[in-house]
Design a protein around this motif. Structure first.
Motif, PDB file in Angstrom:
ATOM      1  N   PHE A  11      -4.067   3.588  -0.829  1.00 43.21           N
ATOM      2  CA  PHE A  11      -4.203   2.873  -2.094  1.00 43.21           C
ATOM      3  C   PHE A  11      -3.408   1.586  -2.009  1.00 43.21           C
ATOM      4  O   PHE A  11      -2.338   1.543  -1.400  1.00 43.21           O
ATOM      5  CB  PHE A  11      -3.703   3.729  -3.259  1.00 43.21           C
ATOM      6  CG  PHE A  11      -4.724   4.718  -3.712  1.00 43.21           C
ATOM      7  CD1 PHE A  11      -5.488   4.477  -4.841  1.00 43.21           C
ATOM      8  CD2 PHE A  11      -4.954   5.877  -2.989  1.00 43.21           C
ATOM      9  CE1 PHE A  11      -6.463   5.380  -5.231  1.00 43.21           C
ATOM     10  CE2 PHE A  11      -5.922   6.777  -3.372  1.00 43.21           C
ATOM     11  CZ  PHE A  11      -6.676   6.526  -4.502  1.00 43.21           C
ATOM     12  N   VAL A  12      -3.937   0.540  -2.635  1.00 46.67           N
ATOM     13  CA  VAL A  12      -3.294  -0.774  -2.600  1.00 46.67           C
ATOM     14  C   VAL A  12      -2.951  -1.192  -4.020  1.00 46.67           C
ATOM     15  O   VAL A  12      -3.773  -1.059  -4.939  1.00 46.67           O
ATOM     16  CB  VAL A  12      -4.220  -1.817  -1.933  1.00 46.67           C
ATOM     17  CG1 VAL A  12      -3.615  -3.210  -2.016  1.00 46.67           C
ATOM     18  CG2 VAL A  12      -4.475  -1.445  -0.480  1.00 46.67           C
ATOM     19  N   ASN A  13      -1.746  -1.697  -4.183  1.00 44.68           N
ATOM     20  CA  ASN A  13      -1.300  -2.290  -5.433  1.00 44.68           C
ATOM     21  C   ASN A  13      -1.922  -3.681  -5.525  1.00 44.68           C
ATOM     22  O   ASN A  13      -1.872  -4.438  -4.560  1.00 44.68           O
ATOM     23  CB  ASN A  13       0.239  -2.388  -5.407  1.00 44.68           C
ATOM     24  CG  ASN A  13       0.801  -2.863  -6.713  1.00 44.68           C
ATOM     25  OD1 ASN A  13       0.600  -2.237  -7.731  1.00 44.68           O
ATOM     26  ND2 ASN A  13       1.521  -3.979  -6.673  1.00 44.68           N
ATOM     27  N   SER A  31       0.801  -1.226   0.000  1.00 39.62           N
ATOM     28  CA  SER A  31       0.000   0.000   0.000  1.00 39.62           C
ATOM     29  C   SER A  31       0.833   1.276   0.000  1.00 39.62           C
ATOM     30  O   SER A  31       2.037   1.254   0.234  1.00 39.62           O
ATOM     31  CB  SER A  31      -0.907   0.012   1.231  1.00 39.62           C
ATOM     32  OG  SER A  31      -0.121   0.092   2.407  1.00 39.62           O
ATOM     33  N   LEU A  32       0.136   2.363  -0.245  1.00 39.26           N
ATOM     34  CA  LEU A  32       0.693   3.706  -0.158  1.00 39.26           C
ATOM     35  C   LEU A  32      -0.341   4.567   0.554  1.00 39.26           C
ATOM     36  O   LEU A  32      -1.515   4.568   0.181  1.00 39.26           O
ATOM     37  CB  LEU A  32       0.957   4.276  -1.557  1.00 39.26           C
ATOM     38  CG  LEU A  32       1.294   5.772  -1.638  1.00 39.26           C
ATOM     39  CD1 LEU A  32       2.598   6.075  -0.930  1.00 39.26           C
ATOM     40  CD2 LEU A  32       1.337   6.232  -3.075  1.00 39.26           C
ATOM     41  N   THR A  33       0.095   5.287   1.582  1.00 45.87           N
ATOM     42  CA  THR A  33      -0.780   6.196   2.315  1.00 45.87           C
ATOM     43  C   THR A  33      -0.384   7.619   1.956  1.00 45.87           C
ATOM     44  O   THR A  33       0.802   7.936   1.839  1.00 45.87           O
ATOM     45  CB  THR A  33      -0.655   5.983   3.835  1.00 45.87           C
ATOM     46  OG1 THR A  33      -0.981   4.626   4.130  1.00 45.87           O
ATOM     47  CG2 THR A  33      -1.567   6.915   4.615  1.00 45.87           C
ATOM     48  N   MET A  34      -1.389   8.463   1.770  1.00 47.00           N
ATOM     49  CA  MET A  34      -1.121   9.860   1.448  1.00 47.00           C
ATOM     50  C   MET A  34      -2.106  10.761   2.174  1.00 47.00           C
ATOM     51  O   MET A  34      -3.100  10.291   2.731  1.00 47.00           O
ATOM     52  CB  MET A  34      -1.170  10.085  -0.063  1.00 47.00           C
ATOM     53  CG  MET A  34      -2.477   9.762  -0.707  1.00 47.00           C
ATOM     54  SD  MET A  34      -2.397   9.840  -2.512  1.00 47.00           S
ATOM     55  CE  MET A  34      -1.971   8.148  -2.885  1.00 47.00           C
ATOM     56  N   ARG A  35      -1.816  12.043   2.159  1.00 48.77           N
ATOM     57  CA  ARG A  35      -2.676  13.077   2.740  1.00 48.77           C
ATOM     58  C   ARG A  35      -3.131  13.976   1.587  1.00 48.77           C
ATOM     59  O   ARG A  35      -2.386  14.178   0.619  1.00 48.77           O
ATOM     60  CB  ARG A  35      -1.867  13.875   3.766  1.00 48.77           C
ATOM     61  CG  ARG A  35      -2.685  14.859   4.577  1.00 48.77           C
ATOM     62  CD  ARG A  35      -1.881  15.486   5.722  1.00 48.77           C
ATOM     63  NE  ARG A  35      -0.800  16.326   5.227  1.00 48.77           N
ATOM     64  CZ  ARG A  35       0.495  16.078   5.410  1.00 48.77           C
ATOM     65  NH1 ARG A  35       0.891  15.024   6.085  1.00 48.77           N
ATOM     66  NH2 ARG A  35       1.410  16.895   4.931  1.00 48.77           N
ATOM     67  N   ALA A  36      -4.356  14.525   1.699  1.00 43.78           N
ATOM     68  CA  ALA A  36      -4.890  15.364   0.624  1.00 43.78           C
ATOM     69  C   ALA A  36      -5.479  16.656   1.173  1.00 43.78           C
ATOM     70  O   ALA A  36      -5.981  16.695   2.294  1.00 43.78           O
ATOM     71  CB  ALA A  36      -5.976  14.604  -0.137  1.00 43.78           C
ATOM     72  N   GLU A  37      -5.400  17.678   0.349  1.00 38.68           N
ATOM     73  CA  GLU A  37      -6.067  18.937   0.648  1.00 38.68           C
ATOM     74  C   GLU A  37      -6.536  19.542  -0.671  1.00 38.68           C
ATOM     75  O   GLU A  37      -5.851  19.442  -1.693  1.00 38.68           O
ATOM     76  CB  GLU A  37      -5.128  19.932   1.338  1.00 38.68           C
ATOM     77  CG  GLU A  37      -5.802  21.251   1.656  1.00 38.68           C
ATOM     78  CD  GLU A  37      -4.902  22.276   2.318  1.00 38.68           C
ATOM     79  OE1 GLU A  37      -5.414  23.365   2.644  1.00 38.68           O
ATOM     80  OE2 GLU A  37      -3.698  22.004   2.500  1.00 38.68           O
ATOM     81  N   ALA A  38      -7.713  20.139  -0.638  1.00 38.56           N
ATOM     82  CA  ALA A  38      -8.199  20.923  -1.774  1.00 38.56           C
ATOM     83  C   ALA A  38      -8.330  22.355  -1.274  1.00 38.56           C
ATOM     84  O   ALA A  38      -8.773  22.589  -0.150  1.00 38.56           O
ATOM     85  CB  ALA A  38      -9.533  20.391  -2.258  1.00 38.56           C
ATOM     86  N   ARG A  39      -7.921  23.303  -2.128  1.00 34.31           N
ATOM     87  CA  ARG A  39      -8.005  24.707  -1.729  1.00 34.31           C
ATOM     88  C   ARG A  39      -8.391  25.558  -2.931  1.00 34.31           C
ATOM     89  O   ARG A  39      -8.246  25.133  -4.088  1.00 34.31           O
ATOM     90  CB  ARG A  39      -6.683  25.184  -1.134  1.00 34.31           C
ATOM     91  CG  ARG A  39      -5.548  25.247  -2.127  1.00 34.31           C
ATOM     92  CD  ARG A  39      -4.243  25.628  -1.469  1.00 34.31           C
ATOM     93  NE  ARG A  39      -3.184  25.734  -2.470  1.00 34.31           N
ATOM     94  CZ  ARG A  39      -1.897  25.838  -2.192  1.00 34.31           C
ATOM     95  NH1 ARG A  39      -1.501  25.845  -0.923  1.00 34.31           N
ATOM     96  NH2 ARG A  39      -1.010  25.941  -3.151  1.00 34.31           N
ATOM     97  N   ASN A  40      -8.847  26.753  -2.647  1.00 34.31           N
ATOM     98  CA  ASN A  40      -9.204  27.712  -3.674  1.00 34.31           C
ATOM     99  C   ASN A  40      -7.915  28.357  -4.184  1.00 34.31           C
ATOM    100  O   ASN A  40      -7.143  28.908  -3.398  1.00 34.31           O
ATOM    101  CB  ASN A  40     -10.150  28.771  -3.080  1.00 34.31           C
ATOM    102  CG  ASN A  40     -10.664  29.740  -4.111  1.00 34.31           C
ATOM    103  OD1 ASN A  40      -9.898  30.377  -4.824  1.00 34.31           O
ATOM    104  ND2 ASN A  40     -11.978  29.859  -4.174  1.00 34.31           N
ATOM    105  N   LEU A  41      -7.679  28.273  -5.482  1.00 37.14           N
ATOM    106  CA  LEU A  41      -6.455  28.831  -6.069  1.00 37.14           C
ATOM    107  C   LEU A  41      -6.328  30.327  -5.800  1.00 37.14           C
ATOM    108  O   LEU A  41      -5.245  30.811  -5.491  1.00 37.14           O
ATOM    109  CB  LEU A  41      -6.442  28.587  -7.578  1.00 37.14           C
ATOM    110  CG  LEU A  41      -5.331  29.289  -8.375  1.00 37.14           C
ATOM    111  CD1 LEU A  41      -3.971  28.698  -8.036  1.00 37.14           C
ATOM    112  CD2 LEU A  41      -5.598  29.213  -9.856  1.00 37.14           C
TER     113      LEU A  41
END
Length: 143
Positions: free
Chosen positions: A112-114, A88-98
């Motif tokens: 996510f898993v391979n 697997s791979l672990t990540m962090r996400a953020e969405a922002r106003n440009l």
């Protein structure tokens, strides 16, 4: 690519234009549209990090909506890999106003898993995060 506090630096590379079809009944960005964009970008990021084309979303932690976006806004999606597991791979996400740089949404963990050709978790063979694009699948594409 790390900050002085040794936290990985979030990379904002994907931008989406909020269009009429992305709006909810309140004329703001529909959360489902934003989550679809994030899931798609995270899958591409996982493919690049793992060097394999067959990955699936396993888990998303709490999704925190901080603010909204309106038609015509441009939303930036940022991701950063935080950990590798065996498959697997672990990540962090953020969405922002440009334009305002105001955070719209945060997700502390996306996993996510391979997977192999039969859809079962398969070792990916990596232990370190890369910020180079040298793991893009080449001639031995897994389909």
């Amino acid at each position: 690519m790390e900050s002085s506090s040794s936290e990985p630096v979030m990379s904002f590379r994907t931008r989406k234009w909020v269009r009429p079809e992305d709006l909810n009944a309140n004329a703001t960005l529909f959360g489902g549209s934003l989550l679809r964009w994030i899931d798609e970008e995270a899958a591409v990021y996982a493919i690049i990090q793992l060097g394999h084309q067959r990955v699936v979303t396993k888990y998303m932690s709490e999704i925190v909506f901080v603010s909204s976006a309106r038609e015509g806004d441009i939303v930036e999606i940022g991701l950063v890999a935080t950990k590798f597991g065996r498959t697997s791979l672990t990540m962090r996400a953020e969405a922002r106003n440009l334009f305002t740089q105001q955070s719209i949404l945060t997700i502390d963990e996306l996993v996510f898993v391979n997977v192999d050709a039969d859809g079962r978790p398969a070792p990916h063979g990596y232990t370190e995060i890369t910020y180079d694009r040298d793991r893009v699948p080449r001639g031995d594409l897994q389909r």
